[in-house]
Design an enzyme around this catalytic site. Structure first.
Site, PDB file in Angstrom:
ATOM      1  N   ALA A  10      40.450  42.316  40.495  1.00  0.00           N
ATOM      2  CA  ALA A  10      40.099  41.591  41.715  1.00  0.00           C
ATOM      3  C   ALA A  10      41.401  40.937  42.197  1.00  0.00           C
ATOM      4  O   ALA A  10      42.476  41.278  41.706  1.00  0.00           O
ATOM      5  CB  ALA A  10      39.021  40.556  41.402  1.00  0.00           C
ATOM      6  N   ASN A  12      44.396  38.139  42.701  1.00  0.00           N
ATOM      7  CA  ASN A  12      45.049  37.087  41.918  1.00  0.00           C
ATOM      8  C   ASN A  12      44.920  37.226  40.406  1.00  0.00           C
ATOM      9  O   ASN A  12      44.782  36.252  39.695  1.00  0.00           O
ATOM     10  CB  ASN A  12      44.538  35.698  42.346  1.00  0.00           C
ATOM     11  CG  ASN A  12      44.774  35.447  43.823  1.00  0.00           C
ATOM     12  OD1 ASN A  12      45.698  36.017  44.404  1.00  0.00           O
ATOM     13  ND2 ASN A  12      43.948  34.647  44.439  1.00  0.00           N
ATOM     14  N   GLU A  88      49.778  47.508  45.541  1.00  0.00           N
ATOM     15  CA  GLU A  88      48.793  47.688  46.627  1.00  0.00           C
ATOM     16  C   GLU A  88      48.343  49.148  46.721  1.00  0.00           C
ATOM     17  O   GLU A  88      48.177  49.699  47.817  1.00  0.00           O
ATOM     18  CB  GLU A  88      49.378  47.227  47.978  1.00  0.00           C
ATOM     19  CG  GLU A  88      49.945  45.817  47.993  1.00  0.00           C
ATOM     20  CD  GLU A  88      48.907  44.724  47.894  1.00  0.00           C
ATOM     21  OE1 GLU A  88      47.690  45.024  47.909  1.00  0.00           O
ATOM     22  OE2 GLU A  88      49.311  43.555  47.785  1.00  0.00           O
ATOM     23  N   CYS A 182      32.658  36.296  40.183  1.00  0.00           N
ATOM     24  CA  CYS A 182      31.826  37.203  39.386  1.00  0.00           C
ATOM     25  C   CYS A 182      30.759  37.808  40.306  1.00  0.00           C
ATOM     26  O   CYS A 182      30.568  37.367  41.440  1.00  0.00           O
ATOM     27  CB  CYS A 182      31.189  36.464  38.213  1.00  0.00           C
ATOM     28  SG  CYS A 182      29.924  35.285  38.707  1.00  0.00           S
TER      29      CYS A 182
HETATM   30 ZN   LIG Z   1      30.778  33.104  38.691  1.00  0.00          ZN
END
Ligand SMILES: [Zn+2]
Length: 209
Positions: A10, A12, A88, A182
């Site tokens: 995801a 960062n 990227e 999440c």
């Molecule tokens: Zn969460």
């Protein structure tokens, strides 16, 4: 035999830091690396990969029309390339992922790709789709949601603090920000944003902490 790697995560999760560290390890042993980044990413100076912890390195830019194989072969014939690193990589096209497979298989140069698996709507990027399908090694770089669970979704949040769940996959020059969360907190946030849109609940920023 060289291999094609896909390091995905995801936002960062330290992808650029990991890429720069790998490149440094090669350079330290006197081996040449070739770094690419997407032309679309202009957060920093053009032609550089920069990490949030302050490291950076020069990079070649790729757009959907760039012939990756041609550039890598040309550079490799001028001076031996020991490793190709791509930041990227979610922005690669299907053809470009095929070209990278060719480099790995026929030039025996390892190619390490770093990028996002899915966009803010939870859909695969084209580059990620074909890397997931064809890479020799899939490596997940983990990051955490504010609740402590593994973050595997990316929320696009508008300047009003409300998640965006429609629109183009890539928002160039937008002032939204991206937050890794999440699956549960992604669904919760999208649900709330939809209720705000229809007026069931009042419009207000969602806090992610
Ligand atoms: Zn969460």
């Amino acid at each position: 035999m060289a291999q094609l790697y896909f390091y995905y995560s995801a936002m960062n999760a330290g992808k650029s830091t990991s890429l720069l560290q790998s490149s440094y390890n090669y350079n330290e042993r006197g081996m040449q690396t070739l770094i690419f980044t997407a032309e679309i990413d202009n957060r920093f100076a053009l032609g550089r990969v920069s990490s949030r912890i302050g490291l950076s390195a020069e990079a070649l830019l790729f757009s959907p029309s760039t012939n990756m194989a041609e550039i890598i072969k040309r550079e490799n014939s001028a001076q031996k390339v020991h490793c190709v690193l791509i930041d990227e990589c979610q922005f690669l096209t299907k053809e470009q992922v095929e070209q990278l497979c060719d480099i790995v298989d026929n030039c025996d140069i390892p190619v390490l790709c770093y990028g996002l698996r899915t966009d803010f709507a939870g859909e695969l990027f084209a580059g990620s789709q074909y890397l997931l399908a064809w890479a020799d090694k899939l490596v997940e770089l983990k990051t955490v949601c504010y609740c402590g669970r593994k973050a595997n979704k990316v929320l696009r949040v508008g300047s009003d603090g409300i998640p965006v769940y429609e629109g183009a996959q890539v928002d160039i020059g937008g002032n939204e920000k991206y937050i890794s969360v999440c699956r549960k907190h992604y669904s919760d946030a999208i649900e709330q944003a939809k209720l705000m849109k229809v007026g069931t609940i009042p419009k207000k920023a969602i806090h992610f902490n």
